[in-house]
Design a protein around this motif. Sequence first.
Motif, PDB file in Angstrom:
ATOM      1  N   ARG A   1       0.841  -1.191   0.000  1.00 42.16           N
ATOM      2  CA  ARG A   1       0.000   0.000   0.000  1.00 42.16           C
ATOM      3  C   ARG A   1       0.880   1.245   0.000  1.00 42.16           C
ATOM      4  O   ARG A   1       1.994   1.226   0.509  1.00 42.16           O
TER       5      ARG A   1
ATOM      6  N   ASP B   1       8.987  -2.957   1.429  1.00 37.39           N
ATOM      7  CA  ASP B   1       9.526  -3.819   2.469  1.00 37.39           C
ATOM      8  C   ASP B   1       8.465  -4.007   3.547  1.00 37.39           C
ATOM      9  O   ASP B   1       7.526  -3.216   3.611  1.00 37.39           O
TER      10      ASP B   1
ATOM     11  N   SER C   1       2.997  18.810   4.563  1.00 37.04           N
ATOM     12  CA  SER C   1       2.523  17.472   4.929  1.00 37.04           C
ATOM     13  C   SER C   1       1.269  17.188   4.121  1.00 37.04           C
ATOM     14  O   SER C   1       0.413  18.061   3.986  1.00 37.04           O
ATOM     15  N   VAL C   2       1.167  15.985   3.612  1.00 36.59           N
ATOM     16  CA  VAL C   2      -0.076  15.570   2.947  1.00 36.59           C
ATOM     17  C   VAL C   2      -0.476  14.215   3.515  1.00 36.59           C
ATOM     18  O   VAL C   2       0.360  13.314   3.631  1.00 36.59           O
ATOM     19  N   PHE C   3      -1.731  14.118   3.887  1.00 35.46           N
ATOM     20  CA  PHE C   3      -2.258  12.859   4.410  1.00 35.46           C
ATOM     21  C   PHE C   3      -3.439  12.427   3.554  1.00 35.46           C
ATOM     22  O   PHE C   3      -4.308  13.234   3.234  1.00 35.46           O
ATOM     23  N   ASN C   4      -3.453  11.173   3.187  1.00 38.34           N
ATOM     24  CA  ASN C   4      -4.580  10.629   2.432  1.00 38.34           C
ATOM     25  C   ASN C   4      -4.637   9.134   2.709  1.00 38.34           C
ATOM     26  O   ASN C   4      -3.684   8.413   2.393  1.00 38.34           O
ATOM     27  N   ASP C   5      -5.723   8.682   3.311  1.00 37.28           N
ATOM     28  CA  ASP C   5      -5.793   7.256   3.644  1.00 37.28           C
ATOM     29  C   ASP C   5      -6.683   6.484   2.672  1.00 37.28           C
ATOM     30  O   ASP C   5      -7.077   5.362   2.949  1.00 37.28           O
TER      31      ASP C   5
ATOM     32  N   PHE D   1      -3.792  18.758   3.293  1.00 38.12           N
ATOM     33  CA  PHE D   1      -2.406  19.227   3.345  1.00 38.12           C
ATOM     34  C   PHE D   1      -2.234  20.312   4.393  1.00 38.12           C
ATOM     35  O   PHE D   1      -3.196  20.888   4.907  1.00 38.12           O
ATOM     36  N   SER D   2      -0.992  20.579   4.663  1.00 45.92           N
ATOM     37  CA  SER D   2      -0.640  21.478   5.735  1.00 45.92           C
ATOM     38  C   SER D   2       0.743  22.041   5.398  1.00 45.92           C
ATOM     39  O   SER D   2       1.717  21.305   5.303  1.00 45.92           O
TER      40      SER D   2
ATOM     41  N   SER E   1       0.333   6.724   3.671  1.00 48.34           N
ATOM     42  CA  SER E   1      -0.773   7.687   3.763  1.00 48.34           C
ATOM     43  C   SER E   1      -0.294   9.028   4.305  1.00 48.34           C
ATOM     44  O   SER E   1      -0.958  10.036   4.128  1.00 48.34           O
ATOM     45  N   ASN E   2       0.841   9.045   4.950  1.00 47.61           N
ATOM     46  CA  ASN E   2       1.310  10.237   5.671  1.00 47.61           C
ATOM     47  C   ASN E   2       2.713  10.590   5.173  1.00 47.61           C
ATOM     48  O   ASN E   2       3.665   9.873   5.477  1.00 47.61           O
TER      49      ASN E   2
ATOM     50  N   SER F   1       8.652   9.690   3.888  1.00 44.72           N
ATOM     51  CA  SER F   1       7.590   8.948   4.573  1.00 44.72           C
ATOM     52  C   SER F   1       7.874   8.944   6.072  1.00 44.72           C
ATOM     53  O   SER F   1       7.389   8.090   6.787  1.00 44.72           O
ATOM     54  N   TYR F   2       8.685   9.905   6.519  1.00 43.52           N
ATOM     55  CA  TYR F   2       9.071  10.032   7.929  1.00 43.52           C
ATOM     56  C   TYR F   2       9.914   8.852   8.391  1.00 43.52           C
ATOM     57  O   TYR F   2       9.750   8.378   9.509  1.00 43.52           O
ATOM     58  N   GLN F   3      10.773   8.387   7.493  1.00 42.54           N
ATOM     59  CA  GLN F   3      11.689   7.313   7.870  1.00 42.54           C
ATOM     60  C   GLN F   3      13.117   7.729   7.567  1.00 42.54           C
ATOM     61  O   GLN F   3      13.922   6.908   7.135  1.00 42.54           O
ATOM     62  N   ASN F   4      13.388   9.018   7.702  1.00 41.08           N
ATOM     63  CA  ASN F   4      14.734   9.493   7.431  1.00 41.08           C
ATOM     64  C   ASN F   4      15.113   9.198   5.981  1.00 41.08           C
ATOM     65  O   ASN F   4      16.240   8.820   5.680  1.00 41.08           O
TER      66      ASN F   4
END
Lengths: 697, 697
Positions: free
Chosen positions: B46, B339, B102-106, B73-74, B49-50, B129-132
């Motif tokens: 998938r 992954d 930031s964009v969020f969409n689930d 968004f923000s 989303s964030n 994706s906020y994983q460095n």
Amino acid sequence: MEKNTKSYTATWIWYPGDFEIRLHEKMSVVRRARGVMYPAYWRLDRNYSNIKFRYRYELEQEEQIHVMAEGTFSFYLDGKDNYRSADSVITIPAGRHEISISVFNDIETPALFISGPTVWTDSKWEVTSYQNDWKQAGSWTFDTPDNPPSRFRLSTTPHEPTSVTIHDGYPLLDFGRETFGYLRFHNMKGTGTVRVYYGESMAEALSPEECVTLDRFEARDASKGGENEIYTLKEAKAFRYVWIHADPEVSWGHISMLYEYVPVEYQSSFECSDPKMNEIYEMSLYTLHLNTREFFLDGIKRDRWVWSGDAYQAFLMNYYSFFDLDVTRRTLVALRGKDPLTMHINTILDYSLYWFISLYDYYQYTGDFEFIQQYYDRAVSLMDFCLKQRNEEGLVEGRQEDWVFVDWADFNNDGAVSTEQILLVRGLEAMSLFASLMGEDATAKNYSVLGEEIKSKTLRLFWDDEKGGLLHHRVEGETKPTLTKHASMFAMTYDYLSPEQRDSVIRNVMLNPDVPKIRTPYMRFHELAVLCESGAHDFVRREILSYWGGMIELGATTFWEEYDPSLADDAHYGMYGVKFGKSLCHAWGAGPIYILGKYFLGVTPTSPGYETYRIAPNLGGLEHMKGTLPTGAGQVSVEMDLSTISVESTSGTGILTFSSSESPVCNEGEIREVGNCSYEVTIEAGKKYRVSYQLMK
Amino acid sequence: MEKNTKSYTATWIWYPGDFEIRLHEKMSVVRRARGVMYPAYWRLDRNYSNIKFRYRYELEQEEQIHVMAEGTFSFYLDGKDNYRSADSVITIPAGRHEISISVFNDIETPALFISGPTVWTDSKWEVTSYQNDWKQAGSWTFDTPDNPPSRFRLSTTPHEPTSVTIHDGYPLLDFGRETFGYLRFHNMKGTGTVRVYYGESMAEALSPEECVTLDRFEARDASKGGENEIYTLKEAKAFRYVWIHADPEVSWGHISMLYEYVPVEYQSSFECSDPKMNEIYEMSLYTLHLNTREFFLDGIKRDRWVWSGDAYQAFLMNYYSFFDLDVTRRTLVALRGKDPLTMHINTILDYSLYWFISLYDYYQYTGDFEFIQQYYDRAVSLMDFCLKQRNEEGLVEGRQEDWVFVDWADFNNDGAVSTEQILLVRGLEAMSLFASLMGEDATAKNYSVLGEEIKSKTLRLFWDDEKGGLLHHRVEGETKPTLTKHASMFAMTYDYLSPEQRDSVIRNVMLNPDVPKIRTPYMRFHELAVLCESGAHDFVRREILSYWGGMIELGATTFWEEYDPSLADDAHYGMYGVKFGKSLCHAWGAGPIYILGKYFLGVTPTSPGYETYRIAPNLGGLEHMKGTLPTGAGQVSVEMDLSTISVESTSGTGILTFSSSESPVCNEGEIREVGNCSYEVTIEAGKKYRVSYQLMK
């Protein structure tokens, strides 16, 4: 078959953890900064969209089952997957067969509900995400077809404001205390814009330019209904005050709110001779309750996120109050999330480690092995991830991208921080216990040996004989001379110190005014616990009255994220450089629940699920106290004054321990002397014990 | 700044790969088995989303930008994340600043579109994706605000049936050949149920109880509109015939369809002296085109899934026909997924390995390093995953949960299968190339050394001197005596054999009737390629005419998943125990595109992106042939008869190689003799070359 003997109990089922992970995804983006989304800044995991359930049955005669799914489903029998059905009523043949049902849903968590005379969905079904991972299906209390997991909402109930006053021509509503929910306008009329400024404090609500939370809507959207129509705002907010700025043409009957909450049971009580302490206890319960939601939040205004270190404490408070295991489990599952692990929980090294300790506590307080079993593999992989991040000396360190938090304080967390090693050791002890519960003795041994190694290495490398405590950190093989309370505190909590070291820590670290003070309720939680562990109840009582009492003096109706008595007036409300940035309803502010329950009423499990437990009541300078604490299966009541202790419990076996300067008397049980003025009485369930004793001076 | 000099080219951007991964999730569940969902049986990944985008700019004066997002968004500036905006028009200040959004969409892939005078979204933006993991944003051709990625649909155009006949009182429509799309009812009237039975063959459409694909709807749902109203069925299907069973009260004007397709450019042509061969070539193109969709599918009726081994061949055919790199890239990205890697691509060991080889081919045919760079880390982690699955001898094996496929054939794939080792070696060569392109020389060397090791070990352990080829598999340290064509075939394709071994393989394996025959077009693809590599063009030509010509004889309008000339009549349509289970439009059936392009017209790149290439035309028994092939930047045209070769190209530098029994003549270029009757001419772009030669007998 076993199931045929049970009554009808079909329930919605899903891939384990995916209900919680989906809910967490949604809740992690509800925080607003002045009306604008402020999402959590870590990877949000998602439920699997494509899963398959299976179930083997044996029937003497065919039967009809009713099939419902959240998502698209596809049923087949005995692996014959070219012959599928999506009918809502299916007749399954007699004999031994295997049902397979694929469910796909790319919006909500795929879920399944089947009801039939003898075949129905429950946790005996298995599910796979097509990764060779057949697992026991997840389920909870969604036991009717029309109540599927995606419709899960907290409870609501209407509340009225306690006062409405006019400020600068606009109404200011006061709901009497901090609350959470949806504002409602009754019988709205006219056209124009309505602006709502929320405040946890009055100052905040009266600051349209700086309040953190606000709303805005067009009156015509609200006035579509007829008479007595109620317009409920879309988003729930945290507030005590709201200041309403409406355009002149807009009018309404009145304004109320829909309070949103988890219907927890207040299973604990505490009442003592000091009314201020009683007030602190009640306010702590309310603070915790407001933060007890879909998950344990850090704060209801800010961040409205799920933080592992915050939750660690909320879990402990919860065991001494609501004993709500649903929120606890949801929070543990959401925090762990999914693989791959690339970042720490909440991006914080300590927060990954607290997760193991929280799980350990969960097992101690509940004895719920099934939950441990279901998430054991996720615990193993999280520990693998943490263990990979050790330096050449075998000590865990933060990577470039990690946050090593420990506490809001001005210290340098470079290199190997002693607190992190202590948390890792506790985490390894937890993993060793889980592995041995899983029957993996060799693995258990490995975790245990590694934990011992790191523990002794940490004490060797960080203990400073001269300063009498654990130093803060070690950079490139050299322990730096900084002394902080944190590592010593945790080492005491987890019992890693010798009696001499404990004494030294209390004297030279905890009570030493030259060691930097702890200012967050977050770490005061641990600090006060440690002081109680060493018998400083009286000191702790006075600290609670001064620190938590200090917030009440300033008008708090729930406890704060941080409190610095030296600040003046509205300066209390600022944080992070934002004028009203501080959370005034923060879960970690509710620590007195834990301190008063565990160390004053004095109840602690000594084997999983309170099968056995200890009651060591301590007045700590109070004249009398009485209270009740939940133990999962039942409860323990304790009452104590200067000469009497009364104890009663409904399950398990307790040991009452106390000190008395004279020989105590108990007619209901045998008193054993266990040392220097210390005594024990075994407490059997269902019987009331009354001990006459003489308080030690 | 560079961008100021460019014209306005804002485009939608997203997390790289997430558009493809979301599209793949959707397309993996559109297969139906008699109206019921039949989802792919592997983990569907998938999109995140964030996510958060960032962009650094420098402006001399402030400017207004327009912001649109798919999702919430923000926006904030210079890391001040407490001060956010969700306005659709934002004025950004002059100077050097960093935008964060930031964009969020689930539900759909979060995406962003910003347009301003000098600041706009494009692939220069970064995303996390906020994983460095700050990465270059993904983008494609979504260049207008009202055409966001979630609205991506293939093209459609109306088609009419070629005939309508009545069978058992119900109309049977024939669309003339296999097609794909949405059936349409014009001007429907009345009430009642309409049942539609689709058939790739007439026999299938006329079998309501056994056709694989069907539809059913209520006429009243279709007849809501007025005159000339068209009711289009919701789901697109693969079919040539449809048989319509409507209740008596239902009527309609006529029935047509909306053909759904990717508007590829037919960039190749092939025409020769044998009309049957021309027909095979055209039908191959059409077969491939129907399967060239959101992704390269295996088949349009069944499975409608994306399979790596099938795609490997479709990619190669595509380079010799449409040269559509969009579908190629989408397919590569979707196959790799996300992954953690717990299972092989499509659950199949060989299919993970084909992915590397496909990426290698992609680079050879296109020279597109940027794509390699963007997905290099996903290639590395997939190789890590594969390499972990080697046995004690260092050979790759399937685990309990893996499928070791190789081919539809009755052989035992236990232990280490030689074909898998050859594919792994080729994968390691690919990884070595990619690593060296990335400037990681040490890593490149490691891959290369490991590849050489496994190659020589494989030849040592599996080569059988007596049988003259590579044996099939090795179980617990013992090579089993089974001889199959597969490993030898791939070893020849990738040039791992000595000249003596090659000769032996052709004689003792490929042309040996005692070695089990290959029955799938899937492996015939490789078999015929290898035979061409050794000059057996004439044999291959006859094989194509007999095998593919055989399907045409049986009425095929597109090529099949499998063809066994020995079967009778409708028995051809069955597979997997299902009467109409066989796919009659299967991508791997289109192999002649590749064989005729690469080995008859004879064009192959010899450096990435056709900067240099080889033209080695071979009539293989034809009297004349002419054709054009795409090379990305341009095209190459080749014409050949028994005495003349004409060549022309629009880009790059080619080497024409050919044999001639007499000294050839070329007025436009210099002919070099390179051995025994072999000659070369260097072909410069933009010039037509004509060579007179004498065909070797």
